[in-house]
Scaffold this active site. Structure first.
Site, PDB file in Angstrom:
ATOM      1  CE  LYS A 178      62.580  -0.479  40.519  1.00  0.00           C
ATOM      2  NZ  LYS A 178      61.879   0.667  41.601  1.00  0.00           N
TER       3      LYS A 178
HETATM    4  C1  LIG Z   1      67.871   2.187  40.279  1.00  0.00           C
HETATM    5  C2  LIG Z   1      67.575   1.516  41.509  1.00  0.00           C
HETATM    6  N1  LIG Z   1      68.210   0.995  42.515  1.00  0.00           N
HETATM    7  C3  LIG Z   1      67.957   0.279  43.449  1.00  0.00           C
HETATM    8  C4  LIG Z   1      66.688   0.063  44.010  1.00  0.00           C
HETATM    9  C5  LIG Z   1      66.191  -0.537  45.282  1.00  0.00           C
HETATM   10  O1  LIG Z   1      65.157  -1.420  44.889  1.00  0.00           O
HETATM   11  P1  LIG Z   1      64.261  -1.805  46.063  1.00  0.00           P
HETATM   12  O2  LIG Z   1      63.333  -0.798  46.179  1.00  0.00           O
HETATM   13  O3  LIG Z   1      63.685  -3.140  45.615  1.00  0.00           O
HETATM   14  O4  LIG Z   1      65.115  -1.865  47.306  1.00  0.00           O
HETATM   15  C6  LIG Z   1      65.610   1.222  43.118  1.00  0.00           C
HETATM   16  C7  LIG Z   1      64.384   0.968  43.656  1.00  0.00           C
HETATM   17  O5  LIG Z   1      63.401   1.824  43.315  1.00  0.00           O
HETATM   18  C8  LIG Z   1      66.164   1.584  42.139  1.00  0.00           C
HETATM   19  O6  LIG Z   1      65.232   2.603  41.390  1.00  0.00           O
END
Ligand SMILES: Cc1ncc(COP(=O)(O)O)c(C=O)c1O
Length: 390
Positions: A178
């Site tokens: 990110k």
């Molecule tokens: C669009 C989207 N939603 C939700 C998530 C979930 O995030 P996390 O990996 O921090 O749980 C991601 C993670 O890559 C994502 O790209």
């Protein structure tokens, strides 16, 4: 992750020296301060620092009361975690095509609405802002709640409002890929007191009543939830990352604009709902067909990819969803729940034509905020030479 340096290392050292890494403490209060700084930067009344974007999304969906009998509209182009968060709450994801901005097609979303539709999740994938005016208008017309998935869009905005703060709640992610990162991490943002109270209880169901004064002023009843409690080391890193956020975004946008100015002479640039608020992480180019897109990407070497190749970001690669296995124990499976069973979409046979065709004929160029003008010229020169010699 784009930028990290000795400042983060120094802050982590201080936390380690204190020998207290638990979220709730009177020693460092890094998590508490990070939440405060998030509220300030994003101009929201409430923020909760959690362990992941998935944790933030499920907290928000739980807090809106999503459960069996509910349908939640999500785009066909998003990471599988968006769909999984819906299922984790017992509701059914209803998948909707995207439009030429790579984000949810709001007109097609309207066609998906039934009396069971509770919410819509606009996903600002790759930092591309959704058409939030259209999403909000649709939600108002059909009495839907809007939970934003801003996990790939930390700090981006739509018409001047930060992504993740426009709907009733928003989720951010700080995992390794990110815009700002501590390896893992997430945050929930909301201006709604009840959504905040329920999310707070859900994301740390066990510790909430035992540590500190977290429940002061909370009048929602406690219920069994999950454990997405973050920690002081990650908060120390992210406090520093948050200070870098606007600088990273500004450099990403600047470099994207420079590359756009060069490439737009010969190539078609993908559309945006708000290019100023766009995070600048990706420059999308659109070709006539997949073959031309692949040819361009090959000449761009490692600098470019086709979004169709990004696996679990595209609905047809969400194996567990496509095969409708919502839990290991069938009795816990929302796809088999009596309130849902007659309404589960036939995912494998549904078609989302724009998603598949647009992603196959697009090339995404990831932008580096640290590129100099010379770097950009070298990248373009290298590409032109390779294209000419093919
Ligand atoms: C669009 C989207 N939603 C939700 C998530 C979930 O995030 P996390 O990996 O921090 O749980 C991601 C993670 O890559 C994502 O790209």
């Amino acid at each position: 992750m784009y930028r990290i340096g000795k400042e983060e290392a120094e802050e982590v050292t201080k936390v380690l020296a204190s020998k207290n890494m638990f979220k709730i403490n009177d020693v460092n209060r890094e998590c508490e301060r990070f939440e405060e700084e998030l509220r300030e930067k994003f101009s929201v009344s409430h923020s909760i620092f959690v362990t992941s974007g998935f944790g933030a999304l499920t907290s928000a969906l739980t807090a809106i009361g999503a459960g069996p009998g509910d349908e939640i509209i999500i785009p066909a182009y998003t990471y599988i975690a968006t769909a999984m968060a819906v299922v984790a709450c017992g509701a059914i994801p209803v998948i909707c095509d995207i439009d030429e901005t790579y984000t949810i097609d709001v007109k097609k979303a309207e066609e998906k609405i039934t009396e069971r539709t509770k919410a819509i999740i606009p996903v600002h994938l790759q930092g591309f802002p959704c058409n939030m005016d259209a999403v909000l208008a649709l939600a108002a017309k059909h009495n839907l709640l809007v939970v934003e998935d801003a996990c790939q869009a930390d700090g981006g905005s739509y018409k001047g409002r930060r992504l993740g703060t426009i709907g009733i709640a928003g989720a951010m992610s700080f995992n390794h890929f990110k815009i700002i990162s501590a390896g893992e991490g997430g945050a929930l943002l909301t201006n709604d007191d009840k959504i905040f109270a329920r999310s707070l209880i859900y994301q740390d169901a066990c510790a909430i009543a035992f540590f500190g004064n977290q429940l002061d002023g909370i009048d929602e009843p406690q219920f069994c939830g999950s454990e997405f409690r973050a920690n002081e080391v990650s908060a120390a890193i992210l406090r520093m990352q948050l200070r870098r956020l606007d600088g990273i975004l500004s450099d990403l946008r600047k470099n994207k604009a420079k590359l756009t100015a060069i490439l737009s002479k010969d190539y078609k640039i993908g559309k945006s709902n708000d290019i100023e608020g766009d995070c600048g992480t990706i420059l999308p180019l659109v070709f006539d067909d997949e073959e031309s897109a692949r040819e361009f990407a090959a000449a761009f070497e490692n600098e470019a990819f086709l979004p169709i190749d990004t696996g679990k970001h595209i609905y047809n690669n969400w194996t567990a969803i496509m095969e409708k296995r919502g839990a290991f124990n069938p009795l816990m499976d929302p796809f088999k729940h009596p309130k849902n069973i007659d309404y589960v979409p036939d995912y494998k046979n549904e078609v989302y034509p724009v998603t598949l065709s647009l992603l196959a004929k697009s090339v995404f160029i990831p932008i580096n905020p640290d590129w100099t003008d010379e770097d950009i010229e070298n990248i373009v020169d290298g590409f032109r030479k390779r294209a000419a010699n093919k």
